[in-house]
Design a protein around this motif. Sequence first.
Motif, mmCIF file in Angstrom:
data_model
loop_
_atom_site.group_PDB
_atom_site.id
_atom_site.type_symbol
_atom_site.label_atom_id
_atom_site.label_comp_id
_atom_site.label_asym_id
_atom_site.label_seq_id
_atom_site.Cartn_x
_atom_site.Cartn_y
_atom_site.Cartn_z
ATOM 1 N N LYS A 170 38.936 -41.975 -20.092
ATOM 2 C CA LYS A 170 38.869 -40.887 -19.021
ATOM 3 C C LYS A 170 39.486 -41.699 -17.636
ATOM 4 N N LEU A 225 43.468 -42.648 -18.741
ATOM 5 C CA LEU A 225 44.294 -41.672 -19.255
ATOM 6 C C LEU A 225 44.110 -40.284 -18.671
ATOM 7 N N GLY A 226 43.007 -39.865 -17.904
ATOM 8 C CA GLY A 226 42.501 -38.684 -17.433
ATOM 9 C C GLY A 226 41.714 -38.171 -18.674
ATOM 10 N N GLY A 227 41.223 -38.473 -19.429
ATOM 11 C CA GLY A 227 40.334 -37.766 -20.433
ATOM 12 C C GLY A 227 41.116 -37.856 -21.990
#
Lengths: 329, 384
Positions: free
Chosen positions: A107, A110-112
Amino acid sequence: MDNSGYILSTQNRHYSFTPTELSSLRKHTLELSLTPLASPPALTAHHTLKILTHYTLTLSKLCHHFGVPSAVRGTAITILHRLYLHLSPVTTHPKTLLLPILLLAMKTELGGTSISQFIRTAEEVGLSTTKKELQSPELMIAAGLRWSLTVRHPWRGLDGAMVVLIREFGDQEDARIRKASQKARQWLTGDCFMTDAGFLYTPSQLLWAALWAQDQELIDRYMKGRFSDEVAEKIKECADVFVFGTRKIAGCEEEAIRWGGAVNEKELVSEAKVGDRMVHLARKELDQGRKRAEEEALGREAEERERRKKKRKMEMEKMKADDVFGPAL
Amino acid sequence: MDTPTLSVSADADAPVMLLTGDIARFNDETRDKYTKGQKIGEGTYAVVFKGHEKVTGRPVAIKKIKISSADDGMSLDSLREIKHLQELHHENIIELLDIFVGKRHNIHVVLEHLAGDLEGIIRDTKNFLFGSSEIKSWMAMSLRGLWWCHINGVLHRDIKPNNLLYTTNGVLKLADFGLARNFGEPGEVRMTAQVITRWYRPPELFFGARSYSSAVDVFSLGLVFAELIKRVPLLAGDSDVGQLQLIARTLGTPTESNWPGVSKLPSYVIPNADDVKPEADRAFYRMNFFSISQSGQDLMRFMLRLDPRKRISCRQALESEWFKEEPLPTKPENLPIKKDKEALEKVGQDLKRRAGFDERMDGGDLDVGNRGSKVARRLDFGAM
């Protein structure tokens, strides 16, 4: 050597220690978790560190299975290490946190990710988990990290270092510089995580130590006149102690530090098992204590309910008695 | 308008692992440092309270993030905001003082107290008159905050007037880091183009660029600059397609001649094929922004260049002649600020707003992670 951004970074403010500080923090955390026990086992910070190192290896393998980039792997492993400065395996066993930690690392880096995909990938290696199990420890992990979610990975500076080295020594040393850089990357993204170097040195000290370990002559020439003697000494110390594992830091015999040198997986597993057995016993006692406390609380609640019931009954009877029309016929 | 939440107690039942030992002690100590006062803003995503630090009496804003469902865990925007604000310490960036978990497992973010936002001042044309010196001061402070983000490898990705807040002393602070992310790391993953509130979004994002840079923030701030002068948004498009057309008609049509390589971007089209315009030149800025000097007009032009590689950096912008010439920037303490209840409520609105979401534009379509399918919405130029 490091820009002012680093000085104010959470990594420097919360996760930069001297060996003595690091070791006593770990001892303190363990002691705290054993305090409620009537007969605490002979569990030491040395044992809990072996457990942690063992699960570092497991987490690293897990990351390879998930095929995540090294930034995610590095962050996940660093989260595990940072968290267990304030958390004892007696309270929460690291094996229950490996997947939630990996998810959190994905998260932040990589942003989730897709949770269902994550669960499926975990199942491929026989780890069955649920969305709830993955997410319920998240707040505890974040709070345990003092909400510091940024990890400054030393290898991020490697490309920059390579450029300045090529500029300094010219194209004729190109191959040599590339080779050193590649090997440095290998160490920084690999064995470095088996040690506590990340808690004791700044990212750029680590980076130059990794390079120096690969090509002392070249890096010595580069550092001369650029880095103060003090910084250069620190870099060489880091390489000796953590890359080569040939010496310890002078005057420092702390047991709760992961020093450098090759890790023998077999030995590690058996050592971790010894610690794990004690952790298991301690947890058992803790759980019993917790259960007793819960039962007592439940018992008190039941008593309270009974008391209220009686009181209501008496009140009802009193009301009936007070009724001007008299009791029911 | 935000819909009120149906149930607060749902949070209490959320399956959350309890904090223990040292972690619990540290959390409780942090929580006990503050008193929570009156509510100043509430949305579906967060509630903002006024508060005080007990020891110093220092006023603070406490933003309680509702984990609306245990399903989602920590939302990506609160995670991003916490991650980045923890690392960025600068005079012109909102200060994150503490974070703690409340009794019902909600995350509480303690922020420095702020008095109002630039949008409130820009819109209030009745009560506020200001000129070059004030604008210079606000621009210099915004640029300094943004410069600090950029040299620390952080893109803000949502620069707009209501994310530029100020203290009671007039000091401007960049706020709302819910869309921020790191950039410039080798071998990094591709970034989403669905960021920055539409009116402030640069052309490269409309063309679907996946590796963009700090120049996206510079463009947004360039538009704030124009808005400070005009007192209305320079480019207020009513749809993504309309926004790109507006950019092309106002600032020029992006083509290979003014932006080499642009036609290779995934969603490139000529938005105004019937009316191709050259890139806005000095004459355009002279005509539209005559109230500021030539060097100010140049600065705006360099911030709004179509080709992101030609846009100036924050550092170069700060070195502009405009900041050095008369009239000099107003000292922060002499800048106009709104002192009424409305301004405070506005701050409450700004802080509780979900990243990238703007009430004026009936909702966001930005990448805030778990907002669902809207994120995947793509520009459809075929329908034009």
